[in-house]
Design a protein around this motif. Structure first.
Motif, PDB file in Angstrom:
ATOM      1  N   ASP A  38       1.043  -0.992  -0.332  1.00 49.62           N
ATOM      2  CA  ASP A  38       0.494   0.139  -0.154  1.00 49.62           C
ATOM      3  C   ASP A  38       0.823   1.178  -0.614  1.00 49.62           C
ATOM      4  OD1 ASP A  38      -1.754  -1.800   0.494  1.00 49.62           O
ATOM      5  OD2 ASP A  38      -2.299  -1.481   2.373  1.00 49.62           O
ATOM      6  N   LEU A  39       2.131   1.227   0.437  1.00 49.12           N
ATOM      7  CA  LEU A  39       2.854   2.631   1.065  1.00 49.12           C
ATOM      8  C   LEU A  39       3.710   2.641  -0.704  1.00 49.12           C
ATOM      9  CD1 LEU A  39       4.268   4.322   2.616  1.00 49.12           C
ATOM     10  CD2 LEU A  39       5.910   2.429   2.746  1.00 49.12           C
ATOM     11  N   ILE A  40       3.539   1.658  -1.449  1.00 48.44           N
ATOM     12  CA  ILE A  40       4.272   1.791  -2.672  1.00 48.44           C
ATOM     13  C   ILE A  40       3.680   2.424  -3.553  1.00 48.44           C
ATOM     14  CG2 ILE A  40       5.474   0.291  -4.716  1.00 48.44           C
ATOM     15  CD1 ILE A  40       7.174   0.351  -1.525  1.00 48.44           C
ATOM     16  N   GLU A  41       2.294   1.877  -3.580  1.00 48.91           N
ATOM     17  CA  GLU A  41       1.056   2.089  -4.807  1.00 48.91           C
ATOM     18  C   GLU A  41       1.153   3.700  -3.775  1.00 48.91           C
ATOM     19  OE1 GLU A  41      -0.394   0.764  -7.074  1.00 48.91           O
ATOM     20  OE2 GLU A  41       1.062  -0.893  -6.535  1.00 48.91           O
ATOM     21  N   ALA A  42       0.826   3.958  -2.766  1.00 46.89           N
ATOM     22  CA  ALA A  42       0.821   5.910  -2.601  1.00 46.89           C
ATOM     23  C   ALA A  42       1.658   6.604  -2.926  1.00 46.89           C
ATOM     24  CB  ALA A  42       0.262   5.672  -0.910  1.00 46.89           C
ATOM     25  N   ALA A  43       2.899   5.755  -2.776  1.00 46.38           N
ATOM     26  CA  ALA A  43       4.273   6.568  -3.416  1.00 46.38           C
ATOM     27  C   ALA A  43       3.846   6.555  -5.060  1.00 46.38           C
ATOM     28  CB  ALA A  43       5.345   6.226  -3.451  1.00 46.38           C
ATOM     29  N   LYS A  44       3.747   6.421  -5.854  1.00 53.73           N
ATOM     30  CA  LYS A  44       3.032   6.175  -7.241  1.00 53.73           C
ATOM     31  C   LYS A  44       1.972   6.636  -7.943  1.00 53.73           C
ATOM     32  CE  LYS A  44       4.593   1.292  -8.139  1.00 53.73           C
ATOM     33  NZ  LYS A  44       4.472  -0.020  -8.867  1.00 53.73           N
ATOM     34  N   LEU A  45       0.689   6.231  -7.052  1.00 55.85           N
ATOM     35  CA  LEU A  45      -0.058   7.434  -7.285  1.00 55.85           C
ATOM     36  C   LEU A  45       0.497   9.041  -6.984  1.00 55.85           C
ATOM     37  CD1 LEU A  45      -2.746   5.582  -5.244  1.00 55.85           C
ATOM     38  CD2 LEU A  45      -2.402   6.152  -8.090  1.00 55.85           C
ATOM     39  N   ASP A  46       1.133   9.162  -6.247  1.00 52.86           N
ATOM     40  CA  ASP A  46       1.865  10.671  -6.129  1.00 52.86           C
ATOM     41  C   ASP A  46       2.996  11.305  -7.181  1.00 52.86           C
ATOM     42  OD1 ASP A  46      -0.104  10.633  -3.874  1.00 52.86           O
ATOM     43  OD2 ASP A  46       1.762  10.787  -2.300  1.00 52.86           O
ATOM     44  N   GLY A  47       3.652  10.602  -7.834  1.00 52.14           N
ATOM     45  CA  GLY A  47       4.029  10.221  -9.112  1.00 52.14           C
ATOM     46  C   GLY A  47       5.401  10.061  -8.699  1.00 52.14           C
ATOM     47  N   ALA A  48       6.332   9.516  -7.310  1.00 54.41           N
ATOM     48  CA  ALA A  48       7.509   8.449  -7.457  1.00 54.41           C
ATOM     49  C   ALA A  48       7.701   7.865  -8.496  1.00 54.41           C
ATOM     50  CB  ALA A  48       7.364   8.266  -5.904  1.00 54.41           C
ATOM     51  N   THR A  49       8.787   8.259  -8.880  1.00 61.57           N
ATOM     52  CA  THR A  49       9.854   6.796 -10.004  1.00 61.57           C
ATOM     53  C   THR A  49      10.553   6.037  -8.958  1.00 61.57           C
ATOM     54  OG1 THR A  49      11.959   8.130  -9.513  1.00 61.57           O
ATOM     55  CG2 THR A  49      10.609   9.460 -11.290  1.00 61.57           C
ATOM     56  N   PRO A  50      10.031   4.744  -9.817  1.00 60.49           N
ATOM     57  CA  PRO A  50      10.977   3.970  -9.591  1.00 60.49           C
ATOM     58  C   PRO A  50      12.487   3.889  -8.480  1.00 60.49           C
ATOM     59  CG  PRO A  50       9.933   2.960 -11.318  1.00 60.49           C
ATOM     60  CD  PRO A  50       9.971   4.469 -11.746  1.00 60.49           C
ATOM     61  N   ILE A  80      11.969   5.020  -0.003  1.00 59.34           N
ATOM     62  CA  ILE A  80      10.635   4.950   0.236  1.00 59.34           C
ATOM     63  C   ILE A  80      11.879   3.348   1.034  1.00 59.34           C
ATOM     64  CG2 ILE A  80       8.565   3.623   0.364  1.00 59.34           C
ATOM     65  CD1 ILE A  80       7.961   5.563  -1.333  1.00 59.34           C
ATOM     66  N   LYS A  81      11.982   2.251   0.239  1.00 60.76           N
ATOM     67  CA  LYS A  81      12.138   0.503   0.413  1.00 60.76           C
ATOM     68  C   LYS A  81      14.258   0.695   0.841  1.00 60.76           C
ATOM     69  CE  LYS A  81      10.326  -1.237  -3.258  1.00 60.76           C
ATOM     70  NZ  LYS A  81      10.926  -2.433  -4.868  1.00 60.76           N
ATOM     71  N   LEU A  82      14.677   1.668   0.391  1.00 63.02           N
ATOM     72  CA  LEU A  82      15.608   1.796   1.781  1.00 63.02           C
ATOM     73  C   LEU A  82      15.765   1.548   2.765  1.00 63.02           C
ATOM     74  CD1 LEU A  82      18.707   2.529  -1.206  1.00 63.02           C
ATOM     75  CD2 LEU A  82      18.307   0.383   0.146  1.00 63.02           C
ATOM     76  N   PRO A  83      15.189   3.531   2.774  1.00 65.98           N
ATOM     77  CA  PRO A  83      15.582   3.390   5.266  1.00 65.98           C
ATOM     78  C   PRO A  83      14.360   2.378   5.293  1.00 65.98           C
ATOM     79  CG  PRO A  83      14.607   5.468   3.665  1.00 65.98           C
ATOM     80  CD  PRO A  83      14.755   4.182   2.491  1.00 65.98           C
ATOM     81  N   LEU A  84      13.349   1.774   4.546  1.00 64.37           N
ATOM     82  CA  LEU A  84      12.219   0.673   5.384  1.00 64.37           C
ATOM     83  C   LEU A  84      13.329  -0.456   5.774  1.00 64.37           C
ATOM     84  CD1 LEU A  84       9.563   1.458   4.118  1.00 64.37           C
ATOM     85  CD2 LEU A  84       9.806   2.220   6.569  1.00 64.37           C
TER      86      LEU A  84
END
Length: 315
Positions: A209-221, A228-232
């Motif tokens: 859900d966090l990844i999908e939310a970032a994609k909806l906000d326009g974040a690139t891979p 997101i992924k590295l800090p988590l």
């Protein structure tokens, strides 16, 4: 004459019985009494006593074949002075540091990139995970023997390449400037799959859900990966770095089949192969024990420092 009446003694026994009952909730106290003494005995026998004996032997010039009282000669700190002044030991320390550097700059980033690419669950990704993890499954000695054949200038892969291009035979493990570089290639190949699996386990705990939310906000891979992924998965990264450094300090089994006696001019020694060559092969147990004490202190200092300032960090 007793100072406690039977009623007082019964009260004390009752409180003791109640305390033991509370402490044994879930069988904790029983488990402790059953399993702690054997564990302490085994740890003392195979860890504490050898470490203490190594500390004692490090102050002697002793070959290990005769009793210490008969054949050992007290030399004080001379073994340590010889080690710290030995150019081959300096090379061994530098080589060990090079393993750490290559792990940080090549092995772990490579493992992270591959983990990002194949973290999602699918049949194809499962196949790639198996392929990348296979080198780690091999025993270190077996991996060393395989790569010794690959590096063979007469019959191995290197020989086939030089013959294909019409070059003179090349023996990387016999070349003083190439021997340890060849070992570093094997280190990256052997262990990157292990760290990749650690990262995959961390990535799979990241919420979709966090990844999908970032994609909806326009974040690139790339932004998703870096922000997101590295800090988590930082706890997994910390653990991976710890294993890399400790593994470098203990690197031995794979080096021996590749370069016996530390390679040409001792240029491919690590700290542990240096200990083995000068302490065991050359029958200088006191000297080798001093190397072991130095290595033990380095490992302990690193482990406690890393635990205190890195593993305990929640940032």
């Amino acid at each position: 004459m007793s100072t406690h009446s039977p009623t007082t003694q019964a009260g004390l026994m009752g409180r003791l019985r109640d305390w033991l009952y509370v402490q044994n909730t879930g069988g904790r106290l029983t488990t402790l009494l059953l399993f702690l003494p054997p564990a302490l005995m085994i740890f003392t026998l195979f860890a504490i006593l050898p470490i203490a004996e190594s500390g004692l032997y490090s102050f002697y010039n002793w070959n290990g074949f005769v009793p210490l009282a008969d054949g050992g000669r007290w030399v004080g700190l001379r073994n340590y002075e010889q080690i710290l002044g030995h150019s081959v030991f300096h090379q061994a320390v530098w080589n060990t540091a090079r393993i750490v550097i290559i792990s940080m700059l090549i092995q772990l980033p490579l493992a992270m990139v591959l983990a990002m690419l194949i973290a999602s669950k699918s049949a194809v990704n499962n196949v790639f995970r198996l392929i990348f993890f296979l080198p780690f499954i091999l025993a270190d000695v077996v991996a060393g023997l395989i790569w010794r054949f690959i590096y063979d200038g007469n019959y191995g892969l290197v020989a086939a390449i030089t013959h294909l291009f019409g070059l003179e035979p090349f023996y990387p493990l016999a070349d003083q400037s190439w021997a340890f570089n060849a070992i570093l290639v094997v280190v990256v190949w052997k262990y990157f799959g292990y760290h990749m699996m650690i990262y995959i386990a961390g990535l799979q705990s990241v919420s979709d859900d966090l990844i999908e939310a970032a994609k909806l906000d326009g974040a690139t891979p790339i932004q998703i990966a870096l922000r997101i992924k590295l800090p988590l998965i930082w706890p997994a990264i910390r653990l991976s770095i710890f294993f890399s450094v400790i593994g470098a300090l203990q690197f031995f089994e794979m080096a021996v089949p590749l370069v016996q006696s530390g390679g040409p001019g001792g240029s491919a020694h690590t700290i542990v192969t240096y200990l083995y060559e000068y302490g065991i092969v050359r029958s200088r147990v006191g000297f080798g024990s001093a190397v072991g004490v130095i290595l033990f202190l380095v490992c302990v200092v690193f482990a406690f420092t890393y635990q205190r300032y890195v593993m305990a960090s929640h940032k």
